[in-house]
Scaffold this motif. Structure first.
Motif, PDB file in Angstrom:
ATOM      1  N   ASN A  54     -14.181 -11.664  -0.062  1.00  0.00           N
ATOM      2  CA  ASN A  54     -15.017 -11.312   0.894  1.00  0.00           C
ATOM      3  C   ASN A  54     -14.513 -10.740   2.066  1.00  0.00           C
ATOM      4  OD1 ASN A  54     -16.941 -13.068   0.328  1.00  0.00           O
ATOM      5  ND2 ASN A  54     -15.288 -15.137   0.869  1.00  0.00           N
ATOM      6  N   HIS A  55     -13.962 -10.974   3.205  1.00  0.00           N
ATOM      7  CA  HIS A  55     -14.119 -10.670   4.202  1.00  0.00           C
ATOM      8  C   HIS A  55     -11.836 -10.354   4.459  1.00  0.00           C
ATOM      9  CE1 HIS A  55     -17.732  -9.555   6.111  1.00  0.00           C
ATOM     10  NE2 HIS A  55     -18.233 -10.949   5.842  1.00  0.00           N
ATOM     11  N   CYS A  56     -11.518 -11.163   3.464  1.00  0.00           N
ATOM     12  CA  CYS A  56     -10.181 -10.435   3.223  1.00  0.00           C
ATOM     13  C   CYS A  56      -9.142  -9.958   2.465  1.00  0.00           C
ATOM     14  CB  CYS A  56     -10.013 -12.258   2.249  1.00  0.00           C
ATOM     15  SG  CYS A  56      -7.657 -13.281   2.697  1.00  0.00           S
ATOM     16  N   ARG A  57      -8.483  -9.207   2.699  1.00  0.00           N
ATOM     17  CA  ARG A  57      -8.216  -8.060   1.932  1.00  0.00           C
ATOM     18  C   ARG A  57      -6.925  -8.395   1.738  1.00  0.00           C
ATOM     19  NH1 ARG A  57      -7.177  -2.947   5.420  1.00  0.00           N
ATOM     20  NH2 ARG A  57      -5.375  -4.412   6.992  1.00  0.00           N
ATOM     21  N   ILE A  58      -5.987  -8.066   0.502  1.00  0.00           N
ATOM     22  CA  ILE A  58      -5.251  -8.916  -0.382  1.00  0.00           C
ATOM     23  C   ILE A  58      -3.920  -7.123  -0.374  1.00  0.00           C
ATOM     24  CG2 ILE A  58      -4.284 -10.255  -1.776  1.00  0.00           C
ATOM     25  CD1 ILE A  58      -7.670 -11.525  -2.071  1.00  0.00           C
ATOM     26  N   LEU A  59      -3.054  -7.902   0.007  1.00  0.00           N
ATOM     27  CA  LEU A  59      -2.213  -6.740  -1.509  1.00  0.00           C
ATOM     28  C   LEU A  59      -1.619  -6.800  -2.264  1.00  0.00           C
ATOM     29  CD1 LEU A  59      -0.903  -3.945  -0.706  1.00  0.00           C
ATOM     30  CD2 LEU A  59       0.555  -4.773   0.403  1.00  0.00           C
ATOM     31  N   TYR A  60      -1.441  -6.321  -3.331  1.00  0.00           N
ATOM     32  CA  TYR A  60      -0.722  -7.091  -4.623  1.00  0.00           C
ATOM     33  C   TYR A  60       0.047  -5.980  -4.938  1.00  0.00           C
ATOM     34  CZ  TYR A  60      -4.811  -9.305  -5.371  1.00  0.00           C
ATOM     35  OH  TYR A  60      -6.206 -10.145  -5.592  1.00  0.00           O
ATOM     36  N   ALA A  61       1.683  -6.386  -5.574  1.00  0.00           N
ATOM     37  CA  ALA A  61       2.457  -5.872  -5.483  1.00  0.00           C
ATOM     38  C   ALA A  61       2.986  -6.304  -7.178  1.00  0.00           C
ATOM     39  CB  ALA A  61       3.908  -5.914  -4.795  1.00  0.00           C
ATOM     40  N   HIS A  62       2.973  -5.123  -8.609  1.00  0.00           N
ATOM     41  CA  HIS A  62       3.872  -5.172  -9.446  1.00  0.00           C
ATOM     42  C   HIS A  62       5.004  -4.840  -9.349  1.00  0.00           C
ATOM     43  CE1 HIS A  62      -0.064  -6.504 -11.823  1.00  0.00           C
ATOM     44  NE2 HIS A  62      -0.824  -6.125 -10.334  1.00  0.00           N
ATOM     45  N   VAL A  63       6.079  -5.905  -9.438  1.00  0.00           N
ATOM     46  CA  VAL A  63       7.415  -5.410  -9.701  1.00  0.00           C
ATOM     47  C   VAL A  63       7.868  -5.640 -11.043  1.00  0.00           C
ATOM     48  CG1 VAL A  63       9.767  -6.269  -8.877  1.00  0.00           C
ATOM     49  CG2 VAL A  63       7.304  -5.918  -7.458  1.00  0.00           C
ATOM     50  N   ASP A  64       8.648  -4.113 -11.670  1.00  0.00           N
ATOM     51  CA  ASP A  64       9.067  -4.730 -12.473  1.00  0.00           C
ATOM     52  C   ASP A  64      10.291  -5.200 -12.326  1.00  0.00           C
ATOM     53  OD1 ASP A  64      10.730  -3.268 -14.783  1.00  0.00           O
ATOM     54  OD2 ASP A  64      10.717  -1.756 -13.852  1.00  0.00           O
ATOM     55  N   ASP A  65      10.874  -6.035 -13.970  1.00  0.00           N
ATOM     56  CA  ASP A  65      11.967  -6.568 -13.440  1.00  0.00           C
ATOM     57  C   ASP A  65      13.037  -6.401 -13.972  1.00  0.00           C
ATOM     58  OD1 ASP A  65      10.097  -8.975 -13.375  1.00  0.00           O
ATOM     59  OD2 ASP A  65       9.655 -10.002 -14.951  1.00  0.00           O
ATOM     60  N   GLU A  66      12.884  -5.405 -15.233  1.00  0.00           N
ATOM     61  CA  GLU A  66      14.185  -4.506 -15.680  1.00  0.00           C
ATOM     62  C   GLU A  66      15.079  -3.407 -14.398  1.00  0.00           C
ATOM     63  OE1 GLU A  66      13.497  -2.047 -18.796  1.00  0.00           O
ATOM     64  OE2 GLU A  66      12.847  -3.673 -19.837  1.00  0.00           O
ATOM     65  N   SER A  67      14.262  -3.187 -13.175  1.00  0.00           N
ATOM     66  CA  SER A  67      14.519  -2.650 -11.887  1.00  0.00           C
ATOM     67  C   SER A  67      15.752  -4.072 -11.117  1.00  0.00           C
ATOM     68  CB  SER A  67      14.003  -2.240 -11.284  1.00  0.00           C
ATOM     69  OG  SER A  67      13.173  -3.266 -10.189  1.00  0.00           O
ATOM     70  N   PHE A  68      15.509  -4.977 -12.051  1.00  0.00           N
ATOM     71  CA  PHE A  68      16.386  -5.881 -10.942  1.00  0.00           C
ATOM     72  C   PHE A  68      17.976  -5.773 -11.677  1.00  0.00           C
ATOM     73  CE2 PHE A  68      12.649  -7.673  -9.684  1.00  0.00           C
ATOM     74  CZ  PHE A  68      13.126  -8.032  -8.065  1.00  0.00           C
ATOM     75  N   ASP A  69      18.083  -4.986 -13.135  1.00  0.00           N
ATOM     76  CA  ASP A  69      19.528  -4.827 -13.443  1.00  0.00           C
ATOM     77  C   ASP A  69      20.574  -4.088 -12.646  1.00  0.00           C
ATOM     78  OD1 ASP A  69      18.828  -7.141 -15.246  1.00  0.00           O
ATOM     79  OD2 ASP A  69      18.254  -4.731 -16.697  1.00  0.00           O
ATOM     80  N   ARG A  70      19.129  -3.272 -11.737  1.00  0.00           N
ATOM     81  CA  ARG A  70      20.651  -2.231 -11.016  1.00  0.00           C
ATOM     82  C   ARG A  70      21.583  -3.073  -9.523  1.00  0.00           C
ATOM     83  NH1 ARG A  70      14.656   0.940  -9.839  1.00  0.00           N
ATOM     84  NH2 ARG A  70      14.341   1.929 -12.046  1.00  0.00           N
ATOM     85  N   LEU A  71      20.741  -4.191  -9.484  1.00  0.00           N
ATOM     86  CA  LEU A  71      21.862  -4.890  -8.653  1.00  0.00           C
ATOM     87  C   LEU A  71      22.837  -5.620  -9.236  1.00  0.00           C
ATOM     88  CD1 LEU A  71      18.094  -5.685  -7.189  1.00  0.00           C
ATOM     89  CD2 LEU A  71      20.064  -4.409  -5.716  1.00  0.00           C
ATOM     90  N   LEU A  72      23.357  -5.520 -10.746  1.00  0.00           N
ATOM     91  CA  LEU A  72      24.052  -6.372 -10.861  1.00  0.00           C
ATOM     92  C   LEU A  72      25.105  -6.123 -10.507  1.00  0.00           C
ATOM     93  CD1 LEU A  72      22.432  -6.575 -14.707  1.00  0.00           C
ATOM     94  CD2 LEU A  72      22.475  -8.286 -12.811  1.00  0.00           C
ATOM     95  N   HIS A  73      25.230  -5.228 -10.132  1.00  0.00           N
ATOM     96  CA  HIS A  73      27.035  -5.306  -9.793  1.00  0.00           C
ATOM     97  C   HIS A  73      27.252  -6.566  -8.262  1.00  0.00           C
ATOM     98  CE1 HIS A  73      24.472  -2.292  -6.629  1.00  0.00           C
ATOM     99  NE2 HIS A  73      24.974  -2.863  -6.340  1.00  0.00           N
ATOM    100  N   ILE A  74      25.530  -6.634  -7.675  1.00  0.00           N
ATOM    101  CA  ILE A  74      25.809  -8.004  -6.640  1.00  0.00           C
ATOM    102  C   ILE A  74      25.614  -8.947  -6.896  1.00  0.00           C
ATOM    103  CG2 ILE A  74      24.752  -8.047  -4.062  1.00  0.00           C
ATOM    104  CD1 ILE A  74      23.897  -5.196  -4.217  1.00  0.00           C
ATOM    105  N   PHE A  75      24.759  -9.237  -8.066  1.00  0.00           N
ATOM    106  CA  PHE A  75      24.244 -10.669  -8.553  1.00  0.00           C
ATOM    107  C   PHE A  75      24.988 -10.714 -10.058  1.00  0.00           C
ATOM    108  CE2 PHE A  75      20.792  -9.316  -5.039  1.00  0.00           C
ATOM    109  CZ  PHE A  75      20.883 -10.358  -4.504  1.00  0.00           C
ATOM    110  N   PRO A  76      25.121 -12.148 -10.223  1.00  0.00           N
ATOM    111  CA  PRO A  76      25.374 -12.016 -11.249  1.00  0.00           C
ATOM    112  C   PRO A  76      24.352 -12.216 -12.490  1.00  0.00           C
ATOM    113  CG  PRO A  76      25.338 -14.363 -10.467  1.00  0.00           C
ATOM    114  CD  PRO A  76      25.403 -13.274  -9.164  1.00  0.00           C
ATOM    115  N   SER A  77      23.701 -12.782 -11.921  1.00  0.00           N
ATOM    116  CA  SER A  77      22.193 -11.879 -13.512  1.00  0.00           C
ATOM    117  C   SER A  77      20.972 -11.353 -13.022  1.00  0.00           C
ATOM    118  CB  SER A  77      21.947 -13.438 -13.975  1.00  0.00           C
ATOM    119  OG  SER A  77      22.134 -13.867 -13.077  1.00  0.00           O
ATOM    120  N   ARG A  78      20.100 -10.916 -14.085  1.00  0.00           N
ATOM    121  CA  ARG A  78      18.534 -10.497 -12.677  1.00  0.00           C
ATOM    122  C   ARG A  78      17.945 -11.775 -13.108  1.00  0.00           C
ATOM    123  NH1 ARG A  78      14.879  -8.193 -18.132  1.00  0.00           N
ATOM    124  NH2 ARG A  78      16.235  -6.982 -17.849  1.00  0.00           N
ATOM    125  N   GLU A  79      18.154 -12.855 -13.374  1.00  0.00           N
ATOM    126  CA  GLU A  79      17.372 -14.149 -12.576  1.00  0.00           C
ATOM    127  C   GLU A  79      17.617 -14.227 -11.298  1.00  0.00           C
ATOM    128  OE1 GLU A  79      18.772 -14.239 -16.305  1.00  0.00           O
ATOM    129  OE2 GLU A  79      16.883 -13.598 -16.605  1.00  0.00           O
TER     130      GLU A  79
END
Length: 212
Positions: A33-58
């Motif tokens: 209707n008049h409600c605008r929605i924003l969707y984001a598709h996030v690549d789960d594998e890209s969280f592996d770039r943060l494994l130097h900060i977090f102990p796991s992707r999860e």
């Protein structure tokens, strides 16, 4: 991971990806209707770039989702649990229904029930009154609840009680299990009201769209 949000403040929503710049994502827009929605598709594998900060992707994904929720995002809903209660004046019996079936809990077992409810994206109830029994132990339930009576009242001006709707559908709701089954049947479907039929919105919509 798929996220969604009511698109009221685009800059605030996009702050998520400015802070988490290592995460790969794509955006697209939708509307109800008049409600605008924003969707984001996030690549789960890209969280592996943060494994130097977090102990796991999860754990990285969990921290990302927590911050996303602070900014107004939510996970795209794919699962829901139906919840209702029965009160005989002396004791409370609560019930939930999921794909696994119907389960009942006494008042002393509500914490066990809430743990099962919490893994689902949506909590479906007919009336918000039943939420009062679990708000103390499940304070975020309001932000996850698809309240059918509230939606009907928003769309038509008022909502009858569940028993009246059940009579129009020629369905029995004399037991808690029957109530849970009937509430589940109403989700996203056509509901018969004294003034006619009404199509209820999809459970996957952001709850903010149902309140606008």
């Amino acid at each position: 991971m798929k996220l969604q949000a009511v698109d009221r403040d685009r800059e605030r929503l996009l702050e998520l990806f400015r802070v988490w710049e290592e995460v790969s994502y794509t955006l697209h827009e939708g509307h109800h209707n008049h409600c605008r929605i924003l969707y984001a598709h996030v690549d789960d594998e890209s969280f592996d770039r943060l494994l130097h900060i977090f102990p796991s992707r999860e754990e990285a994904m969990g921290a990302f989702l927590s911050y996303a929720q602070e900014l107004g995002w939510e996970e795209f809903p794919t699962t829901f649990v139906v919840y209702d209660v029965e009160w005989d004046g002396n004791s409370l019996l609560a019930g939930i229904k999921t794909k696994e079936g119907v389960e009942f809990y006494t008042q002393t077992q509500l914490e066990n029930m809430v743990r099962k409810m919490a893994v689902h994206h949506r909590v479906v109830v007919y009336s918000s009154d039943v939420l009062t029994y679990i708000k103390d132990i499940y304070p975020e339930v309001d932000s996850k609840s698809y309240v059918i009576a509230r939606i009907i009242a928003k769309m038509t001006g008022s909502a009858p009680d569940l028993e009246q709707i059940a009579r129009l559908h020629r369905v029995s709701v004399g037991t808690l299990e029957e109530r849970l089954n009937f509430i589940e049947e109403l989700v996203g479907n056509v509901v018969r009201l004294p003034q006619g039929e009404l199509q209820l919105p999809s459970i996957s919509l952001p709850l903010g769209c149902l309140e606008d």
